[in-house]
Design an enzyme around this catalytic site. Structure first.
Site, short mmCIF file in Angstrom:
data_model
loop_
_atom_site.label_atom_id
_atom_site.label_comp_id
_atom_site.label_asym_id
_atom_site.label_seq_id
_atom_site.Cartn_x
_atom_site.Cartn_y
_atom_site.Cartn_z
N ASP A 287 -3.21 4.64 2.68
CA ASP A 287 -3.55 5.05 4.04
C ASP A 287 -3.16 6.50 4.23
O ASP A 287 -2.01 6.87 3.99
CB ASP A 287 -2.75 4.22 5.07
CG ASP A 287 -3.45 2.93 5.44
OD1 ASP A 287 -4.58 2.72 4.97
OD2 ASP A 287 -2.87 2.15 6.21
N ASP B 95 1.48 4.81 2.24
CA ASP B 95 1.11 5.48 3.48
C ASP B 95 1.56 6.93 3.45
O ASP B 95 2.70 7.22 3.09
CB ASP B 95 1.79 4.79 4.67
CG ASP B 95 1.61 3.27 4.64
OD1 ASP B 95 0.49 2.81 4.87
OD2 ASP B 95 2.60 2.56 4.36
N ASP C 200 0.86 -1.18 0.00
CA ASP C 200 0.00 0.00 0.00
C ASP C 200 0.90 1.23 0.00
O ASP C 200 2.12 1.11 -0.06
CB ASP C 200 -0.91 0.00 1.25
CG ASP C 200 -0.13 0.20 2.55
OD1 ASP C 200 1.12 0.28 2.50
OD2 ASP C 200 -0.77 0.27 3.60
P1 UTP Z 1 2.37 -1.01 6.59
O1 UTP Z 1 1.46 -2.08 7.08
O2 UTP Z 1 1.88 -0.19 5.48
O3 UTP Z 1 3.76 -1.70 6.27
O4 UTP Z 1 2.67 -0.10 7.84
P2 UTP Z 1 4.95 -1.23 5.35
O5 UTP Z 1 6.16 -1.31 6.18
O6 UTP Z 1 4.66 0.09 4.70
O7 UTP Z 1 5.07 -2.35 4.27
P3 UTP Z 1 4.18 -2.58 2.97
O8 UTP Z 1 5.11 -2.44 1.82
O9 UTP Z 1 3.09 -1.56 2.94
O10 UTP Z 1 3.67 -3.98 3.11
C1 UTP Z 1 3.57 0.98 7.82
C2 UTP Z 1 3.90 1.43 9.20
O11 UTP Z 1 2.80 2.04 9.80
C3 UTP Z 1 2.55 1.53 11.07
C4 UTP Z 1 3.17 0.17 11.12
O12 UTP Z 1 3.67 -0.10 12.39
C5 UTP Z 1 4.26 0.25 10.11
O13 UTP Z 1 5.44 0.55 10.77
N1 UTP Z 1 1.11 1.40 11.31
C6 UTP Z 1 0.33 0.75 10.43
C7 UTP Z 1 0.58 1.92 12.45
O14 UTP Z 1 1.28 2.52 13.26
N2 UTP Z 1 -0.75 1.77 12.68
C8 UTP Z 1 -1.55 1.10 11.83
O15 UTP Z 1 -2.76 0.98 12.10
C9 UTP Z 1 -1.00 0.59 10.66
MN MN Z 2 2.80 0.48 3.69
#
Ligand code: UTP
Ligand code: MN
Length: 457
Positions: free
Chosen positions: A381, A288, A286
């Site tokens: 996100d 972020d 995804d």
């Molecule tokens: P992600 O699940 O998007 O993982 O969370 P990522 O490292 O970007 O990997 P991919 O490529 O998308 O699979 C990103 C960061 O956001 C935090 C997680 O701890 C992670 O470090 N996070 C995610 C939160 O703090 N709260 C959430 O509800 C979701």
């Molecule tokens: Mn991510």
């Protein structure tokens, strides 16, 4: 004099300049022992000094200068290097918290870590979080090693490697593969759980219930008319595309759109790419983003405005916004039940209009879409943070998940502090600690600063 490299103080830049060339035949050093030079060389690349290269003292160089040509190398010119024992094994000091280590994205042990991550995933499917984290930790330690593991001996001093992990590593070192892991990977349950939890909005519990009811894939859900919530409906509808990795290029295109939206509805707001892409990944599941505004309070209720802007332009396929529910308690931070943060947040699926580059990883465009109307679905996100919490939010949303987990564990167990994506609370001093940057937070925690690209634990 071609082929001579002069490393007076082993200045990295100086030596690397020559080092690019494979034609280096003589390496000269002043005021360094042979062992020091060898150690430095070992840290450069995985490159071994070939036997045709001479490690020499400066005397050879000065004599050559006087002679106006390279003089023959004699024994007295040579730097003495102690015979190589397993230097790596004895010099590596692996710290046990992931947040104390530098973990690059590309490492030397993926043949081992991939297997351990299958075990971790499988444990997660069985809702055994402790076991799942244990395997992930083991994999993470191997990711931080600066060399490829060859023998079990090299693992003796490493933390976090339990019996089971060691058994699997041993099998792979000896046979090239682990039968346990391979049969797990092939098993119907593992594959079904992977397929079902791969649906946006489906967790392990739901997937497990469906599996026990005989369902194996998203198409089984449709065929049997399962009750799905709105999120899961979108997950099934865009299943294939959401399981296709998002490229950095696509993340940047979405970044441009979000930037435009944000600056249209709140001039001066700042936006930052988070998660795996901030850590240097080329692909992600995804995208972020973290959004803030330097004037505290301006960011309130920002999300609905961004969403309207995007929806008016038909750029969203799905969205669910949750409001900010963070309240700083005077006494101590209340621990959120599931460790989730409480920012204003939007889980969305973007409709990313096509460019040639945005076709699938197989390069094929879905056949029902013409070139002009091509688009793909991408999970995005969006998180809005007040400026005063921005440093904590940045740290919390950069990941990796294991790095975050260990940061919090370190804070609690070693420093009697409580860290979240909102704040840092000192339980001894009984007060909140403010910070403007990630660097400051590492400092408060008594940790060496680890840049995002080395947080790939
Ligand atoms: P992600 O699940 O998007 O993982 O969370 P990522 O490292 O970007 O990997 P991919 O490529 O998308 O699979 C990103 C960061 O956001 C935090 C997680 O701890 C992670 O470090 N996070 C995610 C939160 O703090 N709260 C959430 O509800 C979701
Ligand atoms: Mn991510």
């Amino acid at each position: 004099m071609s082929g001579v490299s002069h490393a007076q103080h082993l200045n990295e830049i100086e030596v690397q300049m020559y080092w690019v060339s494979s034609s280096v035949t003589h390496l000269v050093s002043e005021n360094n022992s042979g062992d020091e030079v060898q150690t430095w060389l070992d840290h450069q690349t995985a490159r071994d000094v070939s036997s045709s290269e001479h490690l020499l003292d400066i005397t050879w160089f000065t004599e050559s200068m006087e002679a106006r040509q390279p003089v023959p190398v004699e024994e007295r010119h040579r730097l003495k290097v102690a015979p190589k024992q397993n230097v790596n094994v004895n010099t590596i000091q692996m710290k046990s918290y992931a947040c104390q280590r530098r973990t690059p994205l590309k490492h030397h042990n993926s043949h081992l870590t991939e297997a351990l991550e299958v075990l971790s995933e499988n444990a997660a499917y069985g809702e055994n979080e402790g076991r799942s984290v244990a395997f992930r930790r083991a994999a993470s330690v191997l990711k931080a090693l600066p060399y490829r593991v060859q023998t079990m001996d090299e693992l003796k001093c490493l933390p976090c490697l339990g019996d089971h992990s060691q058994r699997v590593i041993k099998e792979i070192l000896e046979d090239g593969t682990s039968r346990e892991v391979e049969s797990m990977r092939q098993s119907e349950q593992f594959q079904a759980m992977k397929a079902l939890t791969g649906i946006f909005g489906v967790g392990v519990r739901t997937a497990d219930r469906w599996f026990r009811e005989g369902l194996r894939s998203p198409s089984d859900l449709i065929r049997t008319g399962q009750q799905l919530n709105r999120e899961q409906q979108a997950g099934v509808l865009y299943y294939d595309e959401l399981n296709k990795p998002v490229t950095k290029h696509e993340a940047d295109l979405i970044g441009d759109i979000v930037k435009e939206a944000v600056s249209a509805v709140l001039p001066g707001a700042e936006i930052q790419l988070m998660g795996g892409f901030r850590r240097g990944k080329e692909l992600g599941h995804d995208v972020d983003f973290l959004i803030t505004h330097p004037e505290e309070g301006k960011e309130e209720e920002l999300m609905p405005k961004i969403i309207s802007w995007l929806e008016e332009r038909d750029l969203l396929l799905y969205q669910k916004t949750t409001r900010n529910s963070y309240l700083e308690k005077k006494d101590a931070p209340g621990r959120p039940p599931n460790n989730m943060d409480r920012f204003e947040r939007c889980f969305s699926i973007f409709k990313l209009q096509g460019h040639a580059e945005t076709t699938g990883s197989d390069g094929v465009r879905p056949s029902n879409q013409s070139e002009a109307s091509y688009w793909r679905a991408v999970r995005v996100d969006l998180v809005v943070s007040p400026y005063s919490q921005f440093a904590f939010a940045t740290l919390g949303w950069t990941g990796s998940k294991l790095f975050e987990r260990d940061l919090r564990r370190w804070a609690g167990q070693e420093k009697h502090m409580s860290l979240s994506s909102h704040a840092l609370y000192d339980s001894v001093q009984r007060c909140y600690v403010r910070a403007q940057s990630e660097e400051e937070i590492f400092e408060y925690l008594g940790l060496e600063f680890i840049p995002p690209c080395e947080r790939n634990a």
